[in-house]
Design an enzyme around this catalytic site. Structure first.
Site, mmCIF file in Angstrom:
data_model
loop_
_atom_site.group_PDB
_atom_site.id
_atom_site.type_symbol
_atom_site.label_atom_id
_atom_site.label_comp_id
_atom_site.label_asym_id
_atom_site.label_seq_id
_atom_site.Cartn_x
_atom_site.Cartn_y
_atom_site.Cartn_z
ATOM 1 C CE1 TYR A 42 1.113 -0.271 4.377
ATOM 2 C CE2 TYR A 42 0.101 1.899 4.344
ATOM 3 C CZ TYR A 42 0.904 0.970 4.955
ATOM 4 O OH TYR A 42 1.504 1.272 6.145
ATOM 5 N NE ARG A 61 6.829 4.147 0.395
ATOM 6 C CZ ARG A 61 6.583 5.025 1.374
ATOM 7 N NH1 ARG A 61 7.550 5.412 2.174
ATOM 8 N NH2 ARG A 61 5.383 5.519 1.543
ATOM 9 N NE ARG A 109 -5.944 -19.244 4.565
ATOM 10 C CZ ARG A 109 -5.052 -20.074 5.131
ATOM 11 N NH1 ARG A 109 -5.062 -21.354 4.835
ATOM 12 N NH2 ARG A 109 -4.177 -19.616 6.004
ATOM 13 C CG HIS A 111 0.293 -21.078 3.168
ATOM 14 N ND1 HIS A 111 -0.898 -21.676 3.490
ATOM 15 C CD2 HIS A 111 0.712 -20.470 4.302
ATOM 16 C CE1 HIS A 111 -1.178 -21.453 4.760
ATOM 17 N NE2 HIS A 111 -0.219 -20.713 5.276
ATOM 18 C CE LYS A 157 3.209 3.218 3.162
ATOM 19 N NZ LYS A 157 3.366 3.287 4.613
ATOM 20 C CD GLU A 190 10.086 2.228 10.175
ATOM 21 O OE1 GLU A 190 9.890 3.194 9.423
ATOM 22 O OE2 GLU A 190 10.075 1.049 9.782
ATOM 23 C CG LEU A 215 8.333 2.619 4.550
ATOM 24 C CD1 LEU A 215 8.053 1.362 3.741
ATOM 25 C CD2 LEU A 215 7.037 3.345 4.847
HETATM 26 N N1 PDD Z 1 2.935 5.446 7.194
HETATM 27 N N2 PDD Z 1 7.567 4.153 8.693
HETATM 28 C C1 PDD Z 1 6.451 3.434 8.679
HETATM 29 C C2 PDD Z 1 6.450 2.099 9.365
HETATM 30 C C3 PDD Z 1 5.295 3.923 8.031
HETATM 31 O O1 PDD Z 1 4.164 3.179 8.003
HETATM 32 C C4 PDD Z 1 5.338 5.192 7.403
HETATM 33 C C5 PDD Z 1 4.161 5.747 6.675
HETATM 34 C C6 PDD Z 1 6.539 5.923 7.466
HETATM 35 C C7 PDD Z 1 6.675 7.266 6.817
HETATM 36 O O2 PDD Z 1 6.697 7.150 5.411
HETATM 37 P P1 PDD Z 1 6.143 8.320 4.479
HETATM 38 O O3 PDD Z 1 6.916 9.542 4.827
HETATM 39 O O4 PDD Z 1 6.414 7.831 3.126
HETATM 40 O O5 PDD Z 1 4.679 8.484 4.814
HETATM 41 C C8 PDD Z 1 7.642 5.369 8.102
HETATM 42 C C9 PDD Z 1 1.740 5.835 6.496
HETATM 43 C C10 PDD Z 1 1.487 7.294 6.543
HETATM 44 C C11 PDD Z 1 0.576 5.007 7.047
HETATM 45 O O6 PDD Z 1 0.792 3.823 7.262
HETATM 46 O O7 PDD Z 1 -0.508 5.547 7.235
#
Ligand code: PDD
Length: 297
Positions: A42, A61, A109, A111, A157, A190, A215
């Site tokens: 996503y 990304r 379903r 895996h 992501k 993070e 990320l």
């Molecule tokens: N989250 N780290 C993680 C684990 C994240 O899920 C996100 C973003 C970031 C920041 O990335 P960016 O600057 O590209 O938004 C760092 C989004 C906003 C969310 O999950 O809603």
């Protein structure tokens, strides 16, 4: 516990596999691999004054996340942009977020990953409480540190966000806005949905270097670009420990949903004088100048 399903306002439009549908009834199949296995990726892209912020960074990304999981881009980047803009238009969105998800589609379903899958693509748009974000920016937020229970590819992501949602919910229970995740070496990776930054006593901005453990935030990248154009705000991309964070002069988080938000306490201990710092404010200004250029373009 709030029931979010009840709060879908009528008039909202979602995009699902080529169709614009009323949000309240927009569905994918119960066998969708996104639902069964979190076999999906996503993006969240901010919309300011009706304009997508960092569209290219988010699209690139998305391509990297899909590629890492051997999925193709479901449409060309330009076509994705057209759909996102159409969704913004249909929802009359000024300030908010576009959410975009690509799953490996609906299959019996199993895996084992299907060959040549027919991907599901869905997008939603929602407005943002700008006043709430600005309140956080002017007052700062509290964070707590919690163990990083995620997998070995946090650079992808994916929607496999259970460790993130558990940690963020625990943070809220403890009266904090965000959790900073800590690896087995007591280093901060993070936040649960934002990148983490500190400012050392010497005025050096520190954020963790890119690897499989975090990320690659698009906002983080924007901030790094903005910082290159100024002197006096040196940056180091390296791991930093919980202890270093606790003795930092300032701290802040970056994400698409909030931009740059100052952190004023960690684990209940105030940072510096316990107020948002001058460096975080400056970084916000520099990043805002960069995004304002997008809005004006
Ligand atoms: N989250 N780290 C993680 C684990 C994240 O899920 C996100 C973003 C970031 C920041 O990335 P960016 O600057 O590209 O938004 C760092 C989004 C906003 C969310 O999950 O809603």
């Amino acid at each position: 516990m709030s029931n979010h399903r009840r709060s879908f306002p009528s008039g909202r439009i979602a995009y699902v596999n080529g169709r614009y549908l009323p949000h309240a009834g927009a569905c994918v199949h119960i066998e969708d691999r996104g639902l069964q296995f979190a076999d999906s990726v996503y993006e969240v892209c901010a919309v300011l004054d009706g304009h997508l912020i960092d569209e290219q960074g988010h699209t690139e990304r998305l391509g990297r996340s899909l590629n890492a999981l051997q999925m193709e881009m479901p449409m060309r980047p330009a076509a994705l942009g057209i759909v996102m803009r159409e969704l913004i238009r249909r929802n009359r969105l000024r300030n908010g977020l576009v959410y975009l998800q690509v799953t490996r589609g609906a299959y019996r379903r199993d895996h084992v990953i299907p060959g040549n899958p027919e991907l599901s693509v869905m997008m939603t748009a929602r407005s943002m409480n700008v006043a709430a974000v600005e309140k956080r920016r002017s007052e700062g937020i509290a964070v707590v540190t919690l163990p990083d229970l995620r997998w070995g590819r946090c650079d992808i992501k994916t929607t496999g966000l259970l460790p993130n949602t558990l940690a963020k919910s625990e943070a809220r229970k403890r009266g904090a806005f965000e959790a900073w995740l800590v690896d087995s070496d007591f280093m901060i990776t993070e936040g649960t949905s934002a990148n983490a930054w500190i400012v050392t006593g010497d005025g050096v901005l520190v954020t963790r270097n890119l690897s499989h453990n975090i990320l690659a935030g698009v906002t983080r990248a924007g901030v790094l670009t903005a910082l290159k154009s100024v002197t006096g705000l040196p940056v180091e991309q390296r791991p930093f420990s919980v202890d270093e964070a606790l003795t930092a002069k300032e701290a802040f988080i970056t994400s698409a949903s909030g931009g740059v938000i100052p952190v004023v306490s960690i684990d209940g201990k105030p940072l510096g004088d316990g107020k948002p710092g001058a460096v975080a404010r400056k970084v916000h200004e520099l990043y805002s100048r960069l995004t304002a250029a997008t809005v004006a373009a």
